[in-house]
Design a protein around this motif. Sequence first.
Motif, mmCIF file in Angstrom:
data_model
loop_
_atom_site.group_PDB
_atom_site.id
_atom_site.type_symbol
_atom_site.label_atom_id
_atom_site.label_comp_id
_atom_site.label_asym_id
_atom_site.label_seq_id
_atom_site.Cartn_x
_atom_site.Cartn_y
_atom_site.Cartn_z
ATOM 1 N N THR A 1 0.215 5.775 5.872
ATOM 2 C CA THR A 1 -0.094 6.910 6.748
ATOM 3 C C THR A 1 -1.192 7.803 6.196
ATOM 4 O O THR A 1 -1.777 8.589 6.939
ATOM 5 N N SER A 2 -1.483 7.693 4.906
ATOM 6 C CA SER A 2 -2.429 8.627 4.286
ATOM 7 C C SER A 2 -3.874 8.168 4.335
ATOM 8 O O SER A 2 -4.772 8.961 4.642
ATOM 9 N N THR A 3 -4.116 6.899 4.028
ATOM 10 C CA THR A 3 -5.510 6.491 3.817
ATOM 11 C C THR A 3 -5.923 5.164 4.443
ATOM 12 O O THR A 3 -7.085 4.797 4.352
ATOM 13 N N LYS B 1 4.459 9.702 7.244
ATOM 14 C CA LYS B 1 5.836 9.322 6.985
ATOM 15 C C LYS B 1 6.558 10.470 6.281
ATOM 16 O O LYS B 1 5.964 11.220 5.518
ATOM 17 N N PHE B 2 7.878 10.572 6.541
ATOM 18 C CA PHE B 2 8.690 11.621 5.941
ATOM 19 C C PHE B 2 8.577 11.608 4.420
ATOM 20 O O PHE B 2 8.449 12.652 3.787
ATOM 21 N N LYS B 3 8.565 10.402 3.830
ATOM 22 C CA LYS B 3 8.538 10.325 2.369
ATOM 23 C C LYS B 3 7.226 10.825 1.789
ATOM 24 O O LYS B 3 7.145 11.138 0.606
ATOM 25 N N VAL C 1 0.801 -1.227 0.000
ATOM 26 C CA VAL C 1 0.000 0.000 0.000
ATOM 27 C C VAL C 1 0.832 1.275 0.000
ATOM 28 O O VAL C 1 0.287 2.373 -0.134
ATOM 29 N N GLY C 2 2.153 1.157 0.140
ATOM 30 C CA GLY C 2 3.027 2.317 0.014
ATOM 31 C C GLY C 2 2.618 3.497 0.874
ATOM 32 O O GLY C 2 2.439 3.377 2.086
ATOM 33 N N GLU C 3 2.448 4.644 0.226
ATOM 34 C CA GLU C 3 2.138 5.875 0.945
ATOM 35 C C GLU C 3 0.798 5.826 1.676
ATOM 36 O O GLU C 3 0.539 6.631 2.571
#
Length: 310
Positions: free
Chosen positions: A95-97, A291-293, A90-92
């Motif tokens: 923290t996003s969704t 996340k920082f990225k 799920v990558g980003e």
Amino acid sequence: MDIGRILEEFTNYERLPVDAIRAAEVDRASAVPAFLQAIENYLAGDAEERAKPSPLFFIFHMLGSWREKSAYRLLGRLLALPPDEVDNVVGEAVTSTTHRVMAAVFDGDPQPLYNVILNENADEFVRSRMLETVAIATLRGEMAREEAARFLHACFTKLQREPGCFAWNGWQSAIAMLGLEQLTPLVKEAFDKEWIDPSLLSFKHFAEDLRLAVEQPGGGRSYARENEYTLFGDTIEELSTWYCFSPRYEDDKRRAAAAKLPRWDAIQTQAINPFRDVGRNDPCPCGSGRKFKKCCLDLQREAHFDNEAA
């Protein structure tokens, strides 16, 4: 476009696969069982199989967009994977969704959320977001407030084995969102013992969020961005706002290729980088909880390209 082609487009994409997403929406009756089977297959695979590209990032969000409750337990198992594996899938979205998708598919049974939250081997950022999912479900009237309060109280003892784990941030956030004033002494203790990183958050932030929740039940938070705690919406509309799917990202890639620039994170300069000790998957130093990225790294990257263009 048939389901096989849709899954292929979801797996091998260079930009947001709008046509494949729309095709899946047209044939949702066929897409849902195929999507669920793809998740089952992934979970049943070995480490080598799981390391391969998969269509699960888009499947995850589409099931959330569709409020597909039959996916709830499978997605819970997916989010309980070790950090490297769940980040691969799920990558980003970690923290996003993740919290907004899980709240959208929530079927009334909090146990799958509890299983992720209390799993010390699961991604700490996912665990944090699942604690906020508990709060979202409660605010929506889909979970008893008494049960949420009981579980959050119990978490104080269970999480003590992991001081500094980012799950503590989601714990205090859920308590504040629900206006659970009776748990304030426990939250104060967690802050005093620095189980919650003081460089990211302070007790005064919690106290302000708690006050807002008590004064405006279900209302806004002092530092929450718009849509931060709403159910995940239209997949194309939502994901098209992400930097990696934006026209700006495409422009930056073309500009970098034309100038034959190296990747931003590989550039060596004489200047001191204030983020040099921050990992891409670490909490962003700005305190956003992302996340920082997915937060200030993007801003740093954009600033680099702006400087090059100047």
